[in-house]
Design an enzyme around this catalytic site. Structure first.
Site, short mmCIF file in Angstrom:
data_model
loop_
_atom_site.label_atom_id
_atom_site.label_comp_id
_atom_site.label_asym_id
_atom_site.label_seq_id
_atom_site.Cartn_x
_atom_site.Cartn_y
_atom_site.Cartn_z
N LEU A 106 -12.13 28.82 -34.13
CA LEU A 106 -11.21 28.66 -35.25
C LEU A 106 -11.56 27.32 -35.88
CD1 LEU A 106 -7.74 29.76 -33.80
CD2 LEU A 106 -9.21 31.04 -35.34
N ASP A 107 -11.52 27.24 -37.21
CA ASP A 107 -11.83 25.98 -37.89
C ASP A 107 -10.87 24.89 -37.44
OD1 ASP A 107 -13.66 27.48 -39.28
OD2 ASP A 107 -12.36 27.75 -41.03
N ILE A 108 -11.26 23.65 -37.65
CA ILE A 108 -10.45 22.51 -37.19
C ILE A 108 -9.04 22.55 -37.79
CG2 ILE A 108 -11.30 20.94 -39.01
CD1 ILE A 108 -11.22 18.71 -36.80
N HIS A 191 -16.16 30.28 -41.74
CA HIS A 191 -15.10 30.07 -42.75
C HIS A 191 -14.82 31.35 -43.55
CE1 HIS A 191 -15.01 25.90 -41.85
NE2 HIS A 191 -16.03 25.51 -42.59
#
Length: 244
Positions: A106-108, A191
């Site tokens: 999962l993105d930051i 993303h």
């Protein structure tokens, strides 16, 4: 020998203190392996096969372990980083001996459901492009999301690098200047959700994964909290291995 570990390392990973403190525990006769009081904290044992007891407490070691995390913003889905905090860094000590890694990423700045395990085969199956394991997200969108967008997502949208996505499902919960939606995607490009909305001229303001395959995020978990999967949840996750 590769499955054996030093007793002090095992106990340290379980949160029983530093090597020096564990050495003292052993010296005080408080550590048993298979019912026998041990004298040397550096001795090697196989934690999968031996019963390790500390001050009467038996350590619960499992070969494979499956952890659900409600990932917070600001940590990255990696096992190590020399600059940023990782999801491994925020695990409770009791899970740090299992050499866990996140299944996918999962993105930051994305929150929500993240599975951590040491079961490499299962992780491989869950991430296999051939399996098309669905991932469901809740998103807050800057822009008025319409049925036209839902149709575009179902057709597949072309991302900024020219890649056309697989069909995805877009459910509009609330539309307006800011829209609330749920989206189900069947692949995991970098993303991807953000780039899909950019492809239709909108911007993701907040993103949270709420489901992966049949596994749903436990809404009672606060961000940053973890728990082991229940037996039923583990079965749901493992079912992907049996699917074609």
């Amino acid at each position: 020998m590769k499955d054996t570990q030093r007793v002090d390392k095992i106990l340290s990973n379980f949160g029983f203190g530093s090597r020096k403190e564990i050495k003292q525990l052993v010296k005080n006769g408080q550590v048993k392996v298979d019912g026998v009081v041990i004298k040397d904290s550096a001795m090697h044992v196989n934690p999968k096969e031996s019963v390790i007891e500390v001050a009467g407490e038996i350590l619960k070691y499992r070969q494979f372990i499956y952890i659900m995390m409600n990932k917070p913003q600001g940590v990255i889905s990696a096992t190590y980083d020399n600059r940023l905090r990782t999801v491994i860094d925020i695990l409770p000590d009791e899970f740090k001996c299992f050499n866990l890694f996140p299944v996918g990423r999962l993105d930051i700045d994305t929150e929500g459901l993240l599975l951590l395990t040491n079961d490499g085969q299962l992780a491989h199956e869950l991430l296999s492009p051939k399996k098309h394991v669905p991932k469901r997200y809740y998103a807050l969108i800057d822009g008025n999301v319409t049925e036209k967008d839902a149709d575009a997502f179902w057709e597949g949208v072309v991302l900024d690098d020219g890649y056309k996505t697989l069909p995805s499902e877009l459910f509009i919960l609330k539309s307006g200047a800011f829209s609330e939606v749920e989206i189900v995607i069947y692949e995991g490009k970098f993303h991807q959700v953000k780039r899909m909305f950019e492809a239709v001229g909108k911007k993701v303001k907040y993103l949270k994964r709420i489901q992966m395959g049949e596994l749903k995020l436990d809404e009672t978990l606060n961000t940053g909290e973890v728990r082991e999967l229940t037996e039923d949840e583990a079965k749901l996750v493992k079912a992907v291995q049996r699917a074609n």
